[in-house]
Structures are given as C-alpha cells and as structure tokens.
Design a protein around this motif. Sequence first.
Motif, PDB file in Angstrom:
ATOM      1  N   ALA A  18       1.322 -21.649  -3.887  1.00 50.97           N
ATOM      2  CA  ALA A  18       2.661 -21.359  -4.431  1.00 50.97           C
ATOM      3  C   ALA A  18       2.585 -20.250  -5.481  1.00 50.97           C
ATOM      4  N   ALA A  19       1.557 -20.260  -6.322  1.00 48.42           N
ATOM      5  CA  ALA A  19       1.393 -19.219  -7.342  1.00 48.42           C
ATOM      6  C   ALA A  19       1.162 -17.861  -6.688  1.00 48.42           C
ATOM      7  N   LEU A  20       0.340 -17.839  -5.636  1.00 53.36           N
ATOM      8  CA  LEU A  20       0.073 -16.576  -4.934  1.00 53.36           C
ATOM      9  C   LEU A  20       1.332 -16.060  -4.235  1.00 53.36           C
ATOM     10  N   ARG A  21       2.080 -16.942  -3.601  1.00 54.54           N
ATOM     11  CA  ARG A  21       3.312 -16.524  -2.914  1.00 54.54           C
ATOM     12  C   ARG A  21       4.354 -16.033  -3.925  1.00 54.54           C
ATOM     13  N   ALA A  22       4.454 -16.699  -5.059  1.00 54.94           N
ATOM     14  CA  ALA A  22       5.399 -16.254  -6.095  1.00 54.94           C
ATOM     15  C   ALA A  22       4.983 -14.886  -6.637  1.00 54.94           C
ATOM     16  N   ALA A  23       3.669 -14.719  -6.853  1.00 57.04           N
ATOM     17  CA  ALA A  23       3.164 -13.430  -7.336  1.00 57.04           C
ATOM     18  C   ALA A  23       3.426 -12.336  -6.306  1.00 57.04           C
ATOM     19  N   MET A  24       3.204 -12.671  -5.039  1.00 55.22           N
ATOM     20  CA  MET A  24       3.434 -11.703  -3.961  1.00 55.22           C
ATOM     21  C   MET A  24       4.913 -11.304  -3.930  1.00 55.22           C
ATOM     22  N   ALA A  25       5.802 -12.275  -4.058  1.00 56.12           N
ATOM     23  CA  ALA A  25       7.238 -11.982  -4.044  1.00 56.12           C
ATOM     24  C   ALA A  25       7.612 -11.095  -5.228  1.00 56.12           C
ATOM     25  N   ARG A  26       7.084 -11.394  -6.416  1.00 58.77           N
ATOM     26  CA  ARG A  26       7.386 -10.564  -7.594  1.00 58.77           C
ATOM     27  C   ARG A  26       6.903  -9.129  -7.388  1.00 58.77           C
ATOM     28  N   LEU A  27       5.698  -8.978  -6.860  1.00 59.64           N
ATOM     29  CA  LEU A  27       5.173  -7.632  -6.639  1.00 59.64           C
ATOM     30  C   LEU A  27       5.991  -6.884  -5.593  1.00 59.64           C
ATOM     31  N   GLU A  64      -0.365 -12.426   5.366  1.00 63.99           N
ATOM     32  CA  GLU A  64       1.028 -12.018   5.107  1.00 63.99           C
ATOM     33  C   GLU A  64       1.064 -10.754   4.253  1.00 63.99           C
ATOM     34  N   TRP A  65       0.199 -10.725   3.245  1.00 60.93           N
ATOM     35  CA  TRP A  65       0.101  -9.548   2.373  1.00 60.93           C
ATOM     36  C   TRP A  65      -0.231  -8.307   3.208  1.00 60.93           C
ATOM     37  N   ASP A  66      -1.280  -8.425   4.019  1.00 64.54           N
ATOM     38  CA  ASP A  66      -1.710  -7.289   4.838  1.00 64.54           C
ATOM     39  C   ASP A  66      -0.622  -6.854   5.815  1.00 64.54           C
ATOM     40  N   ALA A  67       0.098  -7.815   6.402  1.00 63.83           N
ATOM     41  CA  ALA A  67       1.171  -7.485   7.340  1.00 63.83           C
ATOM     42  C   ALA A  67       2.298  -6.746   6.623  1.00 63.83           C
ATOM     43  N   HIS A  68       2.633  -7.203   5.434  1.00 66.37           N
ATOM     44  CA  HIS A  68       3.704  -6.537   4.668  1.00 66.37           C
ATOM     45  C   HIS A  68       3.291  -5.119   4.294  1.00 66.37           C
ATOM     46  N   ALA A  70       1.123  -3.253   5.803  1.00 68.54           N
ATOM     47  CA  ALA A  70       1.081  -2.444   7.029  1.00 68.54           C
ATOM     48  C   ALA A  70       2.488  -2.013   7.442  1.00 68.54           C
ATOM     49  N   ALA A  71       3.455  -2.906   7.264  1.00 68.69           N
ATOM     50  CA  ALA A  71       4.827  -2.602   7.689  1.00 68.69           C
ATOM     51  C   ALA A  71       5.566  -1.698   6.703  1.00 68.69           C
ATOM     52  N   TYR A  72       5.369  -1.919   5.412  1.00 67.98           N
ATOM     53  CA  TYR A  72       6.173  -1.223   4.409  1.00 67.98           C
ATOM     54  C   TYR A  72       5.386  -0.265   3.525  1.00 67.98           C
ATOM     55  N   GLY A  73       4.087  -0.270   3.651  1.00 68.37           N
ATOM     56  CA  GLY A  73       3.276   0.607   2.818  1.00 68.37           C
ATOM     57  C   GLY A  73       3.026   0.013   1.453  1.00 68.37           C
ATOM     58  N   LYS A  74       2.265   0.737   0.657  1.00 71.53           N
ATOM     59  CA  LYS A  74       1.893   0.243  -0.665  1.00 71.53           C
ATOM     60  C   LYS A  74       2.890   0.632  -1.742  1.00 71.53           C
ATOM     61  N   ALA A  75       3.949   1.299  -1.368  1.00 80.43           N
ATOM     62  CA  ALA A  75       4.928   1.723  -2.375  1.00 80.43           C
ATOM     63  C   ALA A  75       5.817   0.550  -2.767  1.00 80.43           C
ATOM     64  N   THR A  76       5.973   0.372  -4.063  1.00 78.86           N
ATOM     65  CA  THR A  76       6.886  -0.653  -4.558  1.00 78.86           C
ATOM     66  C   THR A  76       8.312  -0.125  -4.405  1.00 78.86           C
ATOM     67  N   ALA A  77       9.279  -0.978  -4.658  1.00 83.83           N
ATOM     68  CA  ALA A  77      10.677  -0.544  -4.562  1.00 83.83           C
ATOM     69  C   ALA A  77      10.944   0.615  -5.520  1.00 83.83           C
ATOM     70  N   GLY A  78      10.410   0.517  -6.719  1.00 83.35           N
ATOM     71  CA  GLY A  78      10.583   1.596  -7.703  1.00 83.35           C
ATOM     72  C   GLY A  78       9.904   2.878  -7.265  1.00 83.35           C
ATOM     73  N   GLU A  79       8.708   2.738  -6.699  1.00 82.37           N
ATOM     74  CA  GLU A  79       7.987   3.926  -6.224  1.00 82.37           C
ATOM     75  C   GLU A  79       8.710   4.558  -5.041  1.00 82.37           C
ATOM     76  N   ALA A  80       9.237   3.735  -4.156  1.00 83.24           N
ATOM     77  CA  ALA A  80       9.972   4.266  -3.007  1.00 83.24           C
ATOM     78  C   ALA A  80      11.212   5.009  -3.472  1.00 83.24           C
ATOM     79  N   LYS A  81      11.905   4.453  -4.454  1.00 83.11           N
ATOM     80  CA  LYS A  81      13.098   5.118  -5.009  1.00 83.11           C
ATOM     81  C   LYS A  81      12.703   6.432  -5.671  1.00 83.11           C
TER      82      LYS A  81
END
Length: 148
Positions: A18-27, A64-68, A70-81
């Motif tokens: 749960a801690a890892l999934r919450a951290a993943m969601a925040r990132l 799940e991390w690797d799939a995300h 691979a699909a969206y790249g390493k750019a965060t929402a802020g970096e993409a903007k």
Amino acid sequence: MTPPAEAPIDQVSPKTAAALRAAMARLFNGRPQRTDGRLTKENLYKEAQVSRATMNRAHAILAEWDAHIAAYGKATAGEAKRDATIADLKKRLATKTQECTLLENKLKAAHTAIAALFHDNQALRQQLDKDASATVTPLRHRGPRQRH
C-alpha cells in the motif's frame, strides 16, 4: 509451446504494498512528499519510505511501474507541461525569426531603393543647377489682358 508467463507476485506485506502504491500514485500525479518528483525507482522507494531491497521484492508493483513508464515515459505531469510550453515557445520563436528575416529583407530592399532615388535626385539637382546657370531670356510682361 511455452506456458503463459505467470503474473508477478509481490513478496512484501500488504502495508508495504500500500505504501509503494501510494508513493507511485503521488509520483505519477506530480505530488511527491519526500522526493524531487522525478520518476525513478530510487524516488519510488524513498517516497514509500521503504528500502530498495524491500521495493525489489514488490514484483507486481514494479511491473506496474515499468508498464506506466513504458506507456507514458519518465516525464512527470509538470515536466510534460514544461516540455509542451518549451515546444510552443520554440515554435513561436521560429515564426518570429521568419517574420524578422522577411522584414529585414524588405528593409534592405527599401534601403537600396532609397539610395537609388537619392542618387537620381542628386543627379537631377545637378542638371537643374547646370541648366539654371545657362542664359535665360526673360519674357516681357505685357500687363493684364483686356477682353473685347
């Protein structure tokens, strides 16, 4: 025929998962609490406040991390903007540069035309001065005409 690959299984406690999934969601949402927000596995385990070894046992979560990534790249929402803003600014700069080049070419053409007109004007003034120094016969003034 090879048997289908088994889905990875987490070998961590439900609390750790749960801690890892919450951290993943925040990132992924660009709202880190404990890291700089870059989408790296180092930030994932630090954000979840678990060790790297513990994170490495969370096979399903890492998949799940690797799939995300691979699909969206390493750019965060802020970096993409930010990247989209930079791309837009580069496009606008290219457009303005083209406009400046066009205007500069028009300015050079106008400069050439003005220089040619100035030269022609000087030549005409010299010709006029030369003609004015020639003998001029004045016309006799006859006075007002009378009508009959």
